[in-house]
Structure formats: structure tokens, C-alpha cells
Design a protein around this motif. Structure first.
Motif, PDB file in Angstrom:
ATOM      1  N   ILE A 134     -10.277   6.286  -1.603  1.00 44.42           N
ATOM      2  CA  ILE A 134     -10.015   4.989  -0.976  1.00 44.42           C
ATOM      3  C   ILE A 134      -8.807   4.314  -1.611  1.00 44.42           C
ATOM      4  O   ILE A 134      -7.978   3.714  -0.913  1.00 44.42           O
ATOM      5  CB  ILE A 134     -11.267   4.099  -1.075  1.00 44.42           C
ATOM      6  CG1 ILE A 134     -12.405   4.707  -0.244  1.00 44.42           C
ATOM      7  CG2 ILE A 134     -10.970   2.671  -0.607  1.00 44.42           C
ATOM      8  CD1 ILE A 134     -13.745   4.027  -0.457  1.00 44.42           C
ATOM      9  N   GLU A 135      -8.700   4.415  -2.920  1.00 45.78           N
ATOM     10  CA  GLU A 135      -7.559   3.759  -3.586  1.00 45.78           C
ATOM     11  C   GLU A 135      -6.236   4.301  -3.057  1.00 45.78           C
ATOM     12  O   GLU A 135      -5.280   3.546  -2.861  1.00 45.78           O
ATOM     13  CB  GLU A 135      -7.642   3.936  -5.096  1.00 45.78           C
ATOM     14  CG  GLU A 135      -6.516   3.204  -5.823  1.00 45.78           C
ATOM     15  CD  GLU A 135      -6.638   3.236  -7.333  1.00 45.78           C
ATOM     16  OE1 GLU A 135      -5.659   2.851  -8.011  1.00 45.78           O
ATOM     17  OE2 GLU A 135      -7.703   3.632  -7.846  1.00 45.78           O
ATOM     18  N   ARG A 136      -6.168   5.595  -2.807  1.00 41.37           N
ATOM     19  CA  ARG A 136      -4.935   6.181  -2.284  1.00 41.37           C
ATOM     20  C   ARG A 136      -4.579   5.610  -0.913  1.00 41.37           C
ATOM     21  O   ARG A 136      -3.393   5.472  -0.571  1.00 41.37           O
ATOM     22  CB  ARG A 136      -5.085   7.708  -2.184  1.00 41.37           C
ATOM     23  CG  ARG A 136      -3.828   8.432  -1.700  1.00 41.37           C
ATOM     24  CD  ARG A 136      -4.079   9.923  -1.619  1.00 41.37           C
ATOM     25  NE  ARG A 136      -5.115  10.251  -0.665  1.00 41.37           N
ATOM     26  CZ  ARG A 136      -4.919  10.349   0.651  1.00 41.37           C
ATOM     27  NH1 ARG A 136      -3.716  10.125   1.173  1.00 41.37           N
ATOM     28  NH2 ARG A 136      -5.915  10.664   1.453  1.00 41.37           N
ATOM     29  N   LEU A 137      -5.582   5.220  -0.125  1.00 43.71           N
ATOM     30  CA  LEU A 137      -5.336   4.656   1.196  1.00 43.71           C
ATOM     31  C   LEU A 137      -4.947   3.181   1.134  1.00 43.71           C
ATOM     32  O   LEU A 137      -4.080   2.719   1.881  1.00 43.71           O
ATOM     33  CB  LEU A 137      -6.583   4.808   2.064  1.00 43.71           C
ATOM     34  CG  LEU A 137      -6.988   6.221   2.484  1.00 43.71           C
ATOM     35  CD1 LEU A 137      -8.300   6.184   3.234  1.00 43.71           C
ATOM     36  CD2 LEU A 137      -5.901   6.868   3.331  1.00 43.71           C
ATOM     37  N   ILE A 138      -5.595   2.417   0.271  1.00 38.28           N
ATOM     38  CA  ILE A 138      -5.457   0.955   0.285  1.00 38.28           C
ATOM     39  C   ILE A 138      -4.417   0.444  -0.706  1.00 38.28           C
ATOM     40  O   ILE A 138      -3.742  -0.550  -0.442  1.00 38.28           O
ATOM     41  CB  ILE A 138      -6.822   0.289   0.039  1.00 38.28           C
ATOM     42  CG1 ILE A 138      -7.841   0.771   1.069  1.00 38.28           C
ATOM     43  CG2 ILE A 138      -6.699  -1.233   0.105  1.00 38.28           C
ATOM     44  CD1 ILE A 138      -7.433   0.509   2.515  1.00 38.28           C
ATOM     45  N   ARG A 139      -4.270   1.082  -1.851  1.00 41.78           N
ATOM     46  CA  ARG A 139      -3.319   0.578  -2.847  1.00 41.78           C
ATOM     47  C   ARG A 139      -1.896   0.444  -2.294  1.00 41.78           C
ATOM     48  O   ARG A 139      -1.232  -0.577  -2.547  1.00 41.78           O
ATOM     49  CB  ARG A 139      -3.339   1.472  -4.085  1.00 41.78           C
ATOM     50  CG  ARG A 139      -2.503   0.902  -5.239  1.00 41.78           C
ATOM     51  CD  ARG A 139      -2.527   1.815  -6.464  1.00 41.78           C
ATOM     52  NE  ARG A 139      -1.799   1.198  -7.547  1.00 41.78           N
ATOM     53  CZ  ARG A 139      -2.347   0.454  -8.492  1.00 41.78           C
ATOM     54  NH1 ARG A 139      -3.657   0.225  -8.475  1.00 41.78           N
ATOM     55  NH2 ARG A 139      -1.609  -0.079  -9.445  1.00 41.78           N
ATOM     56  N   PRO A 140      -1.373   1.415  -1.520  1.00 37.92           N
ATOM     57  CA  PRO A 140      -0.029   1.222  -0.959  1.00 37.92           C
ATOM     58  C   PRO A 140       0.068  -0.004  -0.044  1.00 37.92           C
ATOM     59  O   PRO A 140       1.125  -0.661   0.001  1.00 37.92           O
ATOM     60  CB  PRO A 140       0.228   2.527  -0.184  1.00 37.92           C
ATOM     61  CG  PRO A 140      -0.675   3.531  -0.818  1.00 37.92           C
ATOM     62  CD  PRO A 140      -1.885   2.766  -1.217  1.00 37.92           C
ATOM     63  N   LYS A 141      -0.990  -0.313   0.680  1.00 38.66           N
ATOM     64  CA  LYS A 141      -0.989  -1.513   1.520  1.00 38.66           C
ATOM     65  C   LYS A 141      -0.905  -2.763   0.652  1.00 38.66           C
ATOM     66  O   LYS A 141      -0.147  -3.697   0.951  1.00 38.66           O
ATOM     67  CB  LYS A 141      -2.264  -1.563   2.380  1.00 38.66           C
ATOM     68  CG  LYS A 141      -2.408  -0.410   3.377  1.00 38.66           C
ATOM     69  CD  LYS A 141      -3.770  -0.480   4.073  1.00 38.66           C
ATOM     70  CE  LYS A 141      -3.972   0.660   5.041  1.00 38.66           C
ATOM     71  NZ  LYS A 141      -3.112   0.545   6.231  1.00 38.66           N
ATOM     72  N   MET A 142      -1.683  -2.775  -0.423  1.00 36.66           N
ATOM     73  CA  MET A 142      -1.662  -3.910  -1.341  1.00 36.66           C
ATOM     74  C   MET A 142      -0.269  -4.092  -1.947  1.00 36.66           C
ATOM     75  O   MET A 142       0.248  -5.218  -2.029  1.00 36.66           O
ATOM     76  CB  MET A 142      -2.707  -3.711  -2.438  1.00 36.66           C
ATOM     77  CG  MET A 142      -2.738  -4.824  -3.478  1.00 36.66           C
ATOM     78  SD  MET A 142      -3.911  -4.500  -4.828  1.00 36.66           S
ATOM     79  CE  MET A 142      -2.964  -3.297  -5.792  1.00 36.66           C
ATOM     80  N   LEU A 143       0.357  -2.994  -2.358  1.00 34.14           N
ATOM     81  CA  LEU A 143       1.665  -3.091  -3.016  1.00 34.14           C
ATOM     82  C   LEU A 143       2.775  -3.423  -2.030  1.00 34.14           C
ATOM     83  O   LEU A 143       3.797  -3.995  -2.424  1.00 34.14           O
ATOM     84  CB  LEU A 143       1.978  -1.785  -3.751  1.00 34.14           C
ATOM     85  CG  LEU A 143       1.046  -1.453  -4.915  1.00 34.14           C
ATOM     86  CD1 LEU A 143       1.470  -0.168  -5.603  1.00 34.14           C
ATOM     87  CD2 LEU A 143       0.996  -2.601  -5.917  1.00 34.14           C
ATOM     88  N   LYS A 144       2.584  -3.106  -0.765  1.00 29.67           N
ATOM     89  CA  LYS A 144       3.552  -3.526   0.246  1.00 29.67           C
ATOM     90  C   LYS A 144       3.556  -5.036   0.381  1.00 29.67           C
ATOM     91  O   LYS A 144       4.596  -5.660   0.637  1.00 29.67           O
ATOM     92  CB  LYS A 144       3.230  -2.865   1.592  1.00 29.67           C
ATOM     93  CG  LYS A 144       4.331  -3.037   2.639  1.00 29.67           C
ATOM     94  CD  LYS A 144       4.025  -2.200   3.870  1.00 29.67           C
ATOM     95  CE  LYS A 144       5.173  -2.307   4.880  1.00 29.67           C
ATOM     96  NZ  LYS A 144       4.902  -1.472   6.088  1.00 29.67           N
ATOM     97  N   THR A 145       2.391  -5.650   0.215  1.00 24.54           N
ATOM     98  CA  THR A 145       2.276  -7.104   0.268  1.00 24.54           C
ATOM     99  C   THR A 145       2.643  -7.736  -1.070  1.00 24.54           C
ATOM    100  O   THR A 145       3.383  -8.720  -1.128  1.00 24.54           O
ATOM    101  CB  THR A 145       0.845  -7.508   0.660  1.00 24.54           C
ATOM    102  OG1 THR A 145       0.498  -6.870   1.893  1.00 24.54           O
ATOM    103  CG2 THR A 145       0.734  -9.019   0.827  1.00 24.54           C
ATOM    104  N   PHE A 146       2.122  -7.162  -2.154  1.00 25.89           N
ATOM    105  CA  PHE A 146       2.335  -7.724  -3.484  1.00 25.89           C
ATOM    106  C   PHE A 146       2.897  -6.649  -4.420  1.00 25.89           C
ATOM    107  O   PHE A 146       2.159  -6.086  -5.250  1.00 25.89           O
ATOM    108  CB  PHE A 146       1.018  -8.265  -4.056  1.00 25.89           C
ATOM    109  CG  PHE A 146       0.432  -9.421  -3.300  1.00 25.89           C
ATOM    110  CD1 PHE A 146       1.107 -10.624  -3.197  1.00 25.89           C
ATOM    111  CD2 PHE A 146      -0.813  -9.304  -2.703  1.00 25.89           C
ATOM    112  CE1 PHE A 146       0.565 -11.702  -2.506  1.00 25.89           C
ATOM    113  CE2 PHE A 146      -1.376 -10.370  -2.016  1.00 25.89           C
ATOM    114  CZ  PHE A 146      -0.677 -11.561  -1.904  1.00 25.89           C
ATOM    115  N   PRO A 147       4.177  -6.323  -4.324  1.00 24.55           N
ATOM    116  CA  PRO A 147       4.753  -5.304  -5.214  1.00 24.55           C
ATOM    117  C   PRO A 147       4.653  -5.680  -6.683  1.00 24.55           C
ATOM    118  O   PRO A 147       4.730  -4.804  -7.553  1.00 24.55           O
ATOM    119  CB  PRO A 147       6.211  -5.212  -4.748  1.00 24.55           C
ATOM    120  CG  PRO A 147       6.471  -6.467  -3.976  1.00 24.55           C
ATOM    121  CD  PRO A 147       5.167  -6.853  -3.366  1.00 24.55           C
TER     122      PRO A 147
END
Length: 427
Positions: A313-326
Motif C-alpha cells: 500500500i505504501e508504494r501506491l499511496i506515498r507517491p500521491k502524498m509526495l506529489k502534494t507535499f514533497p
């Protein structure tokens, strides 16, 4: 029957103390049997208990084990399809009533929290964040639409204004819904369960329903016992399985994934969301996030059609989080989990009856926190002979997925790919 495994989520780790509850092991009789101890079942049961009904709730796992205890915790108004779409699906009178109820769920939650002293970290205010100019136009339309139904809590935000609320360059604007908000979802469910029990209601856990014998009265059977009831309310939603195949044909379980970071500390958390608002973007496959009471960022997004559990799950969601909050590139993730919600083909909720005395509600399609509380009131009133609200929801058409169970996942995934591509292209 094998017990359903506990959920390793931040919500479960930070849940309020809750009593252990018995497994049904006898044949009992009651006025109303509710299947499912999530928000729909608990809301219905609590409204009925307040009206003096004798109610028993059967839960296959534990209170709030399903989507009610795993979701993003956001109080989002209206339905998964907005009120203009609703109006095209039913009569003018039903559409008017559905429009009035579209903003009621958050008020019911706040009333419950206040009346029963539920500790669930309730915070007011939520943002709809626009990534493209097209989405800004959609939000402007939404504001006019909601105001036409008497709701005046939306405030338009330009790029500068939204950056004062969300510390990211990602958004071109948005709206602030002062009637929105966020909660610890599992603690809300646990609090509603204890409120119901305080009025004499009974909840049996680890008591999965195996069969419903229709009739007047109906008989609901589990592995260890049975409940004979004048009324049955089916509130299993995405975890109902094939108990009632006629409901499963008109819906599809979908998985959504969530992570919770390590505690960021108050200062760093406030640097992301200075006023502690929750946020969801306007994409078809949307991202949603908020801060927890202990200053974690809880971030969710994406959909897995057919409700498979992803391996990472982290591999799926972490990039989304970092796109918003690098700026969170070095932050550790403490928890990841998945939860299923139930989607309908129309993305409109389904309320109806089977025979005379079996009522059901399902298919929140991602708007479950608020809709389930509206549904609970509507189901409870119908059992009391007040059918206006129930009939308005029941007037919405229910469509089976084309091709049945075999093709509903690829069919829906293809549609999602199309809308996701539109979001990415900004058209």
C-alpha cells in the motif's frame, strides 16, 4: 467459522476502550434485527432505540470493523453524484427531498457527538481542491447548485487563498465547506454503539449471518443461533458477500488505500494544514487527507476494483502524498491499511425493500460517512410507518453491472481509466 482478522490501522491502534461483546448462541426474538455494526446499522439501530424499539444488531466481526472504521474520516456533503444528476433520475418532489437530506448527515453526526459525549476528534471544515481550471468551473457550478437547495456554507478559494489553507503548489483554487469536517471514524462508530447499548440495545459480535428466512416474522440465522424479528435491516454494504445475491448483482466492492505517517509534531503538521481542515481533490480517482489528533498526516487515494488487497500500500499511496507535499520526502510511514466501500453503477445509493419487512441500504460509492447517517434515519422512520424519506431514495433506479459479476471489474476499471485520463489532460 474463522474469525475475521483485526485491522492493523492507526484507527484501531488509537481506538477508545470498548467492551467485549457476546457471540449469539441462542434463539432470540426482537422487534428489529439489524445486520451489520457499521454506520448504517448503528445509525438505524440508534434512531430506533431512541423511539423505544427493541433492537438487536448482528456483526460478523467487531463494531466498525469494515469501512466505518477504516475510511478517511471526512464529513463530505451531498452524494457521490451531485444533486443535478439526482434530479434527472427521479421526480421533482423526490429530488427536492433528496436535496434537503444531502446536507443532513454532518448535522446528525454532530448531534450524536454532542448528545452522547462521543470522543472522536471532531473538527469542522473541509476543502474541495481543484487541480485544473475545468475543476474550478465545476466547483463554481456546485456552489450555485447547493445554494439552490438552501445550503450556503461553501466559500470559493482562489489560488492564493487555498495556499493559505494547504501548503502545496498543486492546486489552482477550491472551495471551503464550512459544514464539512473530519472525525476519527472508528471512535465515532464505537461511540454510537455504546450510545445504542445505553438505551437497551444489544450487539452480538463475531456473529456472521448465514441465512435470512423471509416471512412475517423473518428469521435471521447465524452459526450459533437465530433472531426472529418483525423487521430486518440489511446494512452489510461492501462486506455483505452473497447473503442476498439480488443486492450483490447491483453493486461492486472496491478497495481504497490509506496511510498514516509518523507523528509530525504540532509545528510541522500545522505547516501543512494551518487550520486543521480536511482536503479532497476533484479528480475522479481522488486523493483525500487530513491531520490526526496526534499530528500525523492521514493520506488516502486510488481505487482497487473488486476489492483486492494490494501487496504494498505504501508504494501506491506515498507517491500521491509526495506529489502534494514533497516536503515530506523523509517522513516515515507508520501504518497502512485498506478498506472496502461499495460502488453502484450509477454511483447513487440504493435503498429498498425485499418483501414487506426486509429493508436495505447500500452503495454509498465513497460518500458513506454522511450518507449512512441519513440512511439510518430514513430506514428507522420507514419502520415507524413514515415512508417519505425512504421512498425518495427508493425512487432512484438501480442498475445491474453489464455482464454480471464476471465483467463488472474490467468494465468499471475501463470507465475509471477514461475519467482518470480526462483528469490528467485537464479536459
Amino acid at each position: 467459522m474463522t474469525a475475521l482478522a483485526p485491522v492493523d490501522s492507526w484507527y484501531a491502534a488509537s481506538a477508545n476502550p470498548t467492551p467485549s461483546r457476546a457471540v449469539l448462541s441462542d434463539a432470540i426474538t426482537t422487534q428489529v434485527c439489524v445486520i451489520g455494526a457499521g454506520y448504517t446499522g448503528l445509525s438505524t439501530a440508534l434512531f430506533l432505540a431512541e423511539a423505544g424499539f427493541k433492537v438487536v444488531v448482528l456483526e460478523a466481526a467487531t463494531v466498525g470493523w469494515g469501512a466505518s472504521g477504516r475510511n478517511g474520516g471526512q464529513i463530505v456533503n451531498s452524494y457521490s453524484r451531485d444533486l443535478d444528476v439526482v434530479a434527472r433520475q427521479t421526480s421533482a418532489d423526490a429530488a427536492k427531498l433528496l436535496g434537503q437530506m444531502a446536507f443532513e448527515g454532518g448535522r446528525i453526526i454532530r448531534d450524536r457527538v454532542k448528545q452522547y459525549g462521543i470522543q472522536c476528534d471532531l473538527q469542522d471544515g473541509g476543502i474541495y481542491a481543484a487541480i485544473t481550471p475545468r475543476q474550478i468551473k465545476e466547483l463554481q457550478h456546485q456552489k450555485q447548485l447547493w445554494e439552490s437547495h438552501g445550503y450556503d456554507q461553501l466559500e470559493l478559494l482562489d489560488k492564493k487563498a487555498i495556499q493559505q489553507q494547504v501548503n502545496t503548489e498543486r492546486y489552482v483554487g477550491g472551495t471551503l465547506d464550512h459544514g464539512g469536517g473530519h472525525i476519527h471514524p472508528l471512535n465515532l462508530a464505537l461511540g454510537e454503539a455504546q450510545a445504542f447499548e445505553s438505551l437497551g440495545g444489544v450487539i452480538y459480535e463475531h456473529s456472521a449471518v448465514l441465512d435470512i428466512q423471509q416471512g412475517q416474522p423473518a428469521v435471521v440465522k447465524t452459526a450459533g443461533g437465530s433472531v426472529t424479528a418483525d423487521w430486518v435491516v440489511v446494512a452489510g454494504n461492501a462486506y455483505l458477500g452473497q447473503l442476498l445475491p439480488q443486492l450483490a448483482a447491483k453493486s461492486m466492492p472496491c478497495g481504497t488505500q490509506v496511510l498514516a505517517t509518523e507523528p509530525l509534531g504540532e509545528e510541522r503538521a500545522k505547516s501543512l494544514l494551518p487550520n486543521n481542515l480536511c482536503v479532497e481533490d476533484c479528480n475522479y480517482l481522488l486523493d483525500y487527507y487530513r491531520l490526526s489528533a496526534d499530528h500525523r498526516l492521514i493520506y488516502g487515494g486510488g481505487v482497487v476494483y473488486g476489492a483486492r488487497d494490494p501487496a504494498d500500500i505504501e508504494r501506491l499511496i506515498r507517491p500521491k502524498m509526495l506529489k502534494t507535499f514533497p516536503q515530506l520526502a523523509n517522513v516515515k510511514v507508520d501504518y497502512t491499511w485498506t478498506g472496502n466501500f461499495l460502488m453502484t453503477l450509477s454511483r447513487l445509493p440504493q435503498i429498498g425493500r425485499i418483501g414487506e419487512n426486509i429493508l436495505y441500504s447500500q452503495g454509498c460509492s465513497g460518500h458513506g460517512v454522511t450518507f449512512t447517517h441519513v440512511a439510518g434515519k430514513s430506514l428507522a422512520l420507514a419502520i415507524q410507518g413514515q415512508n417519505e424519506r425512504f421512498d425518495a431514495f427508493a425512487s432512484l433506479p438501480h442498475y445491474p453491472f453489464p455482464g454480471g459479476r464476471l465483467f463488472r471489474v474490467p468494465f468499471t476499471a475501463l470507465g475509471a481509466w477514461y475519467y482518470d485520463l480526462r483528469d490528467k489532460l485537464g479536459v
